[in-house]
Design a protein around this motif. Structure first.
Motif, PDB file in Angstrom:
ATOM      1  N   HIS A  86      24.054  -8.471  85.800  1.00  0.00           N
ATOM      2  CA  HIS A  86      24.478  -7.451  84.776  1.00  0.00           C
ATOM      3  C   HIS A  86      24.597  -6.053  85.177  1.00  0.00           C
TER       4      HIS A  86
ATOM      5  N   ARG B  80      27.132  -5.069  87.743  1.00  0.00           N
ATOM      6  CA  ARG B  80      28.270  -4.908  87.076  1.00  0.00           C
ATOM      7  C   ARG B  80      28.400  -3.519  86.433  1.00  0.00           C
TER       8      ARG B  80
ATOM      9  N   LEU C 288      31.282  -0.263  87.486  1.00  0.00           N
ATOM     10  CA  LEU C 288      32.120   0.617  86.414  1.00  0.00           C
ATOM     11  C   LEU C 288      32.377   2.242  87.050  1.00  0.00           C
TER      12      LEU C 288
ATOM     13  N   TYR D 137      32.800   5.293  82.223  1.00  0.00           N
ATOM     14  CA  TYR D 137      32.608   3.898  81.714  1.00  0.00           C
ATOM     15  C   TYR D 137      31.066   3.828  81.682  1.00  0.00           C
ATOM     16  N   ARG D 138      30.322   3.927  83.028  1.00  0.00           N
ATOM     17  CA  ARG D 138      29.205   3.635  82.918  1.00  0.00           C
ATOM     18  C   ARG D 138      28.275   4.592  81.950  1.00  0.00           C
TER      19      ARG D 138
ATOM     20  N   TYR E 244      28.467   3.317  78.635  1.00  0.00           N
ATOM     21  CA  TYR E 244      27.916   2.167  78.447  1.00  0.00           C
ATOM     22  C   TYR E 244      26.423   2.347  78.406  1.00  0.00           C
TER      23      TYR E 244
ATOM     24  N   LEU F  66      30.496  -5.197  78.301  1.00  0.00           N
ATOM     25  CA  LEU F  66      30.775  -5.094  79.769  1.00  0.00           C
ATOM     26  C   LEU F  66      32.052  -5.649  80.227  1.00  0.00           C
ATOM     27  N   ASP F  67      32.495  -6.717  79.537  1.00  0.00           N
ATOM     28  CA  ASP F  67      33.753  -7.350  79.890  1.00  0.00           C
ATOM     29  C   ASP F  67      34.859  -6.584  79.341  1.00  0.00           C
TER      30      ASP F  67
ATOM     31  N   GLU G 245      35.269  -3.547  81.748  1.00  0.00           N
ATOM     32  CA  GLU G 245      35.877  -3.877  82.902  1.00  0.00           C
ATOM     33  C   GLU G 245      37.188  -4.134  82.870  1.00  0.00           C
ATOM     34  N   GLU G 246      37.728  -4.664  81.721  1.00  0.00           N
ATOM     35  CA  GLU G 246      39.257  -4.814  81.402  1.00  0.00           C
ATOM     36  C   GLU G 246      40.076  -3.550  81.256  1.00  0.00           C
TER      37      GLU G 246
ATOM     38  N   ALA H 256      38.840  -0.597  82.497  1.00  0.00           N
ATOM     39  CA  ALA H 256      38.802   0.093  83.546  1.00  0.00           C
ATOM     40  C   ALA H 256      39.841  -0.223  84.581  1.00  0.00           C
ATOM     41  N   ALA H 257      39.995  -1.705  84.730  1.00  0.00           N
ATOM     42  CA  ALA H 257      41.040  -2.642  85.622  1.00  0.00           C
ATOM     43  C   ALA H 257      42.298  -2.313  85.374  1.00  0.00           C
TER      44      ALA H 257
END
Length: 113
Positions: A16, A19, A23, A27-28, A31, A56-57, A60-61, A63-64
């Motif tokens: 975790h 992950r 980021l 984002y990091r 979070y 986190l999911d 990640e989405e 950021a992607a």
């Protein structure tokens, strides 16, 4: 809880954290601030880990997709975080309930003359 469970928990936590480190910086930071706040506020169901994994999911989405973190959650990080736990009892809630119960018990107890 056996040693195997403890080791598995550590393994999951390390994955975790890896992950989180992957980021983007904005984002990091958000979070980690949300995480600090949630640890302080203490929703009772925080220990199962699903809330942090879900955040986190979601991050990640975002950021992607190239979306900025504040575009994803809005300008008020605290309000967004509160919205995630609005229906979850916190340790503060449990403490308040126990105080109210003790006060009621004390009030119901007969007094000695």
């Amino acid at each position: 809880m056996g040693i195997h469970d403890i080791l598995e928990g550590k393994k999951h936590w390390r994955a975790h954290v890896a992950r989180i480190k992957a980021l983007p910086p904005d984002y990091r930071i958000v979070y980690q601030e949300m995480q600090k706040y949630l640890f302080k506020v203490g929703p009772v169901d925080l220990v199962d880990g699903r809330l942090f994994a879900g955040i986190l999911d979601f991050f990640e989405e975002g950021a992607a997709a190239g979306t900025g973190v504040l575009d994803l959650i809005g300008p008020d990080v605290a309000a967004f975080t509160d919205g995630l736990i609005k229906d979850s009892p916190t340790y503060a809630d449990l403490y308040q309930q126990s105080l109210a119960k003790k006060a009621k018990e004390a009030a119901d107890r007969p007094t000695r003359p």
